[in-house]
Every structure is written in structure tokens, then in C-alpha cells.
Design an enzyme around this catalytic site. Structure first.
Site, PDB file in Angstrom:
ATOM      1  N   GLU A   1      -1.502  -0.521  13.947  1.00  0.00           N
ATOM      2  CA  GLU A   1      -0.685  -0.187  12.774  1.00  0.00           C
ATOM      3  C   GLU A   1      -1.450   0.724  11.815  1.00  0.00           C
ATOM      4  O   GLU A   1      -0.847   1.556  11.148  1.00  0.00           O
ATOM      5  CB  GLU A   1      -0.287  -1.455  12.032  1.00  0.00           C
TER       6      GLU A   1
ATOM      7  N   HIS B   1       9.223  -0.549   9.188  1.00  0.00           N
ATOM      8  CA  HIS B   1       9.582  -1.941   9.450  1.00  0.00           C
ATOM      9  C   HIS B   1       9.339  -2.762   8.198  1.00  0.00           C
ATOM     10  O   HIS B   1       8.784  -2.272   7.218  1.00  0.00           O
ATOM     11  CB  HIS B   1       8.792  -2.509  10.643  1.00  0.00           C
TER      12      HIS B   1
ATOM     13  N   HIS C   1       8.317  -0.591   4.745  1.00  0.00           N
ATOM     14  CA  HIS C   1       7.195   0.348   4.713  1.00  0.00           C
ATOM     15  C   HIS C   1       7.048   0.973   6.097  1.00  0.00           C
ATOM     16  O   HIS C   1       7.696   0.562   7.048  1.00  0.00           O
ATOM     17  CB  HIS C   1       5.892  -0.354   4.286  1.00  0.00           C
TER      18      HIS C   1
ATOM     19  N   CYS D   1       3.954  -6.831   2.911  1.00  0.00           N
ATOM     20  CA  CYS D   1       4.547  -6.320   4.150  1.00  0.00           C
ATOM     21  C   CYS D   1       5.968  -6.823   4.395  1.00  0.00           C
ATOM     22  O   CYS D   1       6.622  -6.397   5.348  1.00  0.00           O
ATOM     23  CB  CYS D   1       3.660  -6.642   5.349  1.00  0.00           C
TER      24      CYS D   1
ATOM     25  N   HIS E   1      10.221   7.494  14.445  1.00  0.00           N
ATOM     26  CA  HIS E   1      11.092   7.752  13.297  1.00  0.00           C
ATOM     27  C   HIS E   1      12.330   6.848  13.285  1.00  0.00           C
ATOM     28  O   HIS E   1      13.429   7.284  12.966  1.00  0.00           O
ATOM     29  CB  HIS E   1      11.475   9.236  13.226  1.00  0.00           C
TER      30      HIS E   1
ATOM     31  N   HIS F   1       4.382   3.107   9.163  1.00  0.00           N
ATOM     32  CA  HIS F   1       3.054   3.317   9.735  1.00  0.00           C
ATOM     33  C   HIS F   1       3.094   4.512  10.673  1.00  0.00           C
ATOM     34  O   HIS F   1       4.141   4.826  11.253  1.00  0.00           O
ATOM     35  CB  HIS F   1       2.606   2.109  10.574  1.00  0.00           C
TER      36      HIS F   1
END
Length: 123
Positions: free
Chosen positions: A107, A13, A26, A22, A66, A28
Site C-alpha cells: 500500500e 478504498h 483515501h 483509514c 483507478h 494509494h
């Protein structure tokens, strides 16, 4: 009684309405805790863990794992992800003896959010 089932998924996201690192794309490895509150039903269980696992997989994990979360949540903060998951699961898990109590979205290993629905919806 509070029943807890834990899940994990990987997703990417970026935060559009944010100024900092952010805002860039990137990913998580998210942790998800789904908690139901209730009493034992006919089988002496609040909710069958197998049924809950299947329900969360089909209605949450298959959509998130994914994937690029911005495709379905425009500003995918942990808060907005928790609300989105709550809204999907709340009507699906409700039984005569159990209801959705809490969603936790992590996260990172030390950064997460807990959501219990709107205040007026809680018993």
C-alpha cells in the site's frame, strides 16, 4: 526457480471494519509483485514475462486501476486484496512447469503483505 513480475496501480478504498483514519475514503499507489515457482519449460523459461504481463493486466489491473476497491472487496485490507488477486491468478498462471508461488501487495513504500495461498495448497 522463482520468477517475479512487478506491477503498479492507483486505487481508492476505505476500511469499513476499522476505527482510525483509514476508515475514511483515501487512495494509494499500490505495488504488486507476482511470483511464480517452476522449472524451465520448452522455451527454457519458467513463464514468458510478456504473457504474464498481459494476463495480470487483463485480470487484475484493469479491475483495480483507478477504481474504488470496496465495490468488489467489502473490506479491502492489503491482506484481503492479496487473497483476492491470488484467487484470480492461481488457476490462470498454472502450467505443467510453473505455479503461482507468492503475491505481494504494497500500500505504501514501507507497508505491504505477502501471501502464498493456503498452507495445504503449497508444495
Amino acid at each position: 526457480m522463482i520468477l517475479t513480475k512487478l506491477f503498479e496501480f492507483d486505487a481508492a478504498h476505505n476500511l469499513v471494519n476499522y476505527h482510525g483514519k483509514c476508515e475514511r475514503l483515501h487512495g494509494h499507489t499500490y505495488k504488486l509483485a507476482v511470483r511464480l515457482k517452476g522449472t524451465r519449460g520448452p522455451e527454457d523459461m519458467v513463464y514468458d514475462f510478456v504473457d504474464l504481463k498481459k494476463l495480470v493486466k487483463e485480470n487484475v489491473l484493469d479491475e483495480f486501476d483507478h477504481h474504488y476497491i470496496n465495490e468488489f472487496i467489502p473490506q479491502p485490507t492489503a491482506e484481503n486484496i492479496a487473497i483476492y488477486i491470488w484467487d484470480k491468478l492461481e488457476p490462470l498462471v498454472r502450467t505443467p512447469n510453473a505455479r503461482l508461488y507468492e503475491i505481494e501487495v504494497w500500500e505504501t513504500k514501507d507497508s505491504g503483505i505477502t501471501y502464498r495461498g493456503e498452507e495445504e495448497d503449497r508444495a
